[in-house]
Design a protein around this motif. Structure first.
Motif, mmCIF file in Angstrom:
data_model
loop_
_atom_site.group_PDB
_atom_site.id
_atom_site.type_symbol
_atom_site.label_atom_id
_atom_site.label_comp_id
_atom_site.label_asym_id
_atom_site.label_seq_id
_atom_site.Cartn_x
_atom_site.Cartn_y
_atom_site.Cartn_z
ATOM 1 N N ARG A 141 36.412 44.293 42.567
ATOM 2 C CA ARG A 141 35.568 43.806 43.646
ATOM 3 C C ARG A 141 36.153 42.530 44.230
ATOM 4 O O ARG A 141 36.614 41.632 43.506
ATOM 5 C CB ARG A 141 34.150 43.566 43.145
ATOM 6 C CG ARG A 141 33.449 44.836 42.679
ATOM 7 C CD ARG A 141 31.930 44.681 42.727
ATOM 8 N NE ARG A 141 31.479 43.594 41.892
ATOM 9 C CZ ARG A 141 31.163 43.704 40.595
ATOM 10 N NH1 ARG A 141 31.297 44.874 39.987
ATOM 11 N NH2 ARG A 141 30.728 42.669 39.917
ATOM 12 N N LYS A 142 36.153 42.468 45.550
ATOM 13 C CA LYS A 142 36.818 41.381 46.261
ATOM 14 C C LYS A 142 36.392 40.006 45.768
ATOM 15 O O LYS A 142 37.223 39.110 45.575
ATOM 16 C CB LYS A 142 36.558 41.509 47.768
ATOM 17 C CG LYS A 142 37.244 40.441 48.603
ATOM 18 C CD LYS A 142 36.932 40.631 50.086
ATOM 19 C CE LYS A 142 37.548 39.510 50.911
ATOM 20 N NZ LYS A 142 37.231 39.670 52.360
ATOM 21 N N GLU A 143 35.091 39.804 45.543
ATOM 22 C CA GLU A 143 34.595 38.485 45.164
ATOM 23 C C GLU A 143 34.994 38.102 43.740
ATOM 24 O O GLU A 143 34.981 36.924 43.376
ATOM 25 C CB GLU A 143 33.071 38.421 45.330
ATOM 26 C CG GLU A 143 32.271 39.260 44.347
ATOM 27 C CD GLU A 143 32.114 40.705 44.772
ATOM 28 O OE1 GLU A 143 31.304 41.419 44.150
ATOM 29 O OE2 GLU A 143 32.799 41.125 45.744
ATOM 30 N N ARG A 144 35.360 39.096 42.916
ATOM 31 C CA ARG A 144 35.740 38.827 41.536
ATOM 32 C C ARG A 144 37.254 38.779 41.335
ATOM 33 O O ARG A 144 37.721 38.375 40.263
ATOM 34 C CB ARG A 144 35.148 39.900 40.616
ATOM 35 C CG ARG A 144 33.632 39.951 40.570
ATOM 36 C CD ARG A 144 33.037 38.742 39.863
ATOM 37 N NE ARG A 144 33.541 38.596 38.505
ATOM 38 C CZ ARG A 144 33.109 39.298 37.450
ATOM 39 N NH1 ARG A 144 32.154 40.199 37.612
ATOM 40 N NH2 ARG A 144 33.610 39.088 36.248
ATOM 41 N N GLN A 147 39.072 35.428 40.130
ATOM 42 C CA GLN A 147 38.697 35.022 38.776
ATOM 43 C C GLN A 147 39.369 35.882 37.714
ATOM 44 O O GLN A 147 39.897 35.357 36.728
ATOM 45 C CB GLN A 147 37.182 35.113 38.613
ATOM 46 C CG GLN A 147 36.692 34.841 37.194
ATOM 47 C CD GLN A 147 35.279 35.337 36.956
ATOM 48 O OE1 GLN A 147 34.712 36.042 37.780
ATOM 49 N NE2 GLN A 147 34.710 34.965 35.813
ATOM 50 N N PRO A 155 43.659 30.040 46.549
ATOM 51 C CA PRO A 155 42.726 30.953 47.234
ATOM 52 C C PRO A 155 43.346 31.656 48.432
ATOM 53 O O PRO A 155 43.016 32.820 48.698
ATOM 54 C CB PRO A 155 41.588 30.029 47.652
ATOM 55 C CG PRO A 155 41.616 28.906 46.665
ATOM 56 C CD PRO A 155 43.067 28.694 46.343
ATOM 57 N N SER A 159 43.011 35.677 48.386
ATOM 58 C CA SER A 159 42.211 36.331 49.421
ATOM 59 C C SER A 159 42.976 37.485 50.059
ATOM 60 O O SER A 159 42.388 38.505 50.439
ATOM 61 C CB SER A 159 41.780 35.320 50.488
ATOM 62 O OG SER A 159 42.908 34.804 51.187
ATOM 63 N N SER A 162 43.369 40.376 47.287
ATOM 64 C CA SER A 162 42.133 41.124 47.026
ATOM 65 C C SER A 162 41.909 42.250 48.026
ATOM 66 O O SER A 162 41.287 43.262 47.692
ATOM 67 C CB SER A 162 40.931 40.177 47.024
ATOM 68 O OG SER A 162 40.689 39.650 48.321
#
Length: 255
Positions: A141-144, A147, A155, A159, A162
């Motif tokens: 998942r893009k938001e994870r 991490q 970042p 970004s 991802s």
């Protein structure tokens, strides 16, 4: 009498899941600077047997000794592919799966403490292939993604990674490996100590099982991107290695 000059090896790089061959760009530049011939292959990520057959075919067509390098899932692929690629002279693993006979990826991940990536993936169904039934593939998942995959990259880089990631077929996680190539070929292993995809303890277990020369990197799973110098150094060592070691001991390197 003319002394025989060994043919320099070609380095073949095999990426893992959730990335592509461009992830090796920094490593390739350093290997080129060292005078090595390099090929970075596109790993299909469709299934262990299928992917290994593709890589094996490409390696066999190279008219030179080959140092075969795998990252993540790519390690399982090179372990399978090199068993029938006689020109492969060394194996290098970067935070990678070095499976034993009869093992699959889930056997390794299930044997050690769960990682943050366990609940970070999403599944998408694919159209059924003729005779193969319903298939699905996994992405992070893009938001994870930052991490769990590449916490040591900025970042602006994560970004992009991802949204350009390549998914892996779910069936690739359960494909069983045949006899491992590392049982008969010299091996090197870069352990990513800050990996949140593949447990570093699992990596150390696999490195020691194959009696590999170990490199310890303070890196995430994206070690090929965050520490290309250390990865290239390991590959250069493998490329220059003589199969006749004086004492058989395996050195350990820390970066």
């Amino acid at each position: 009498m003319h002394r025989h000059t060994p043919t320099p090896p070609t380095v073949v790089l095999v990426h893992g899941a959730f990335t592509d061959a461009s992830s090796w760009a920094g490593v390739i530049s350093l290997l080129h600077a060292a005078g090595l011939t390099v090929r970075a292959l596109a790993n299909p990520l469709r299934g262990l047997a299928e992917d290994a057959a593709y890589i094996r075919s490409a390696v066999r067509r190279i008219e030179a000794p080959v140092v075969l390098v795998g990252h993540g899932y790519g390690g399982a692929v090179i372990t399978e592919a090199a068993t029938d690629a006689d020109n492969t002279v060394a194996l290098c693993y970067v935070a990678a799966f070095g499976l034993d006979a009869g093992e699959c990826l889930l056997d390794i991940t299930g044997r050690f403490a769960p990682m943050p990536s366990t609940d970070a993936t999403s599944t998408a169904a694919l159209p059924a292939r003729l005779g193969a039934g319903q298939e699905s593939e996994l992405s992070i998942r893009k938001e994870r993604f930052p991490q769990v995959y590449a916490a040591d990259l900025p970042p602006r880089v994560t970004s992009v990674l991802s949204v350009t990631q390549r998914p892996i077929a779910r069936s690739a996680l359960t494909g069983r490996s045949g006899p491992p190539a590392w049982a008969s070929k010299p091996s090197w292993y870069a352990i990513a100590a800050a990996d949140r995809m593949l447990n570093p303890t699992a990596q150390r277990f696999m490195a020691q099982r194959m009696a590999a020369t170990e490199y310890l990197l303070d890196a995430s799973h994206a070690a090929v991107l965050s520490q290309p110098g250390a990865v290239a150094a390991m590959i250069r060592e493998a490329a220059g290695h003589s199969t006749d070691r004086d004492d058989g001991r395996k050195p350990r390197h820390t970066f």
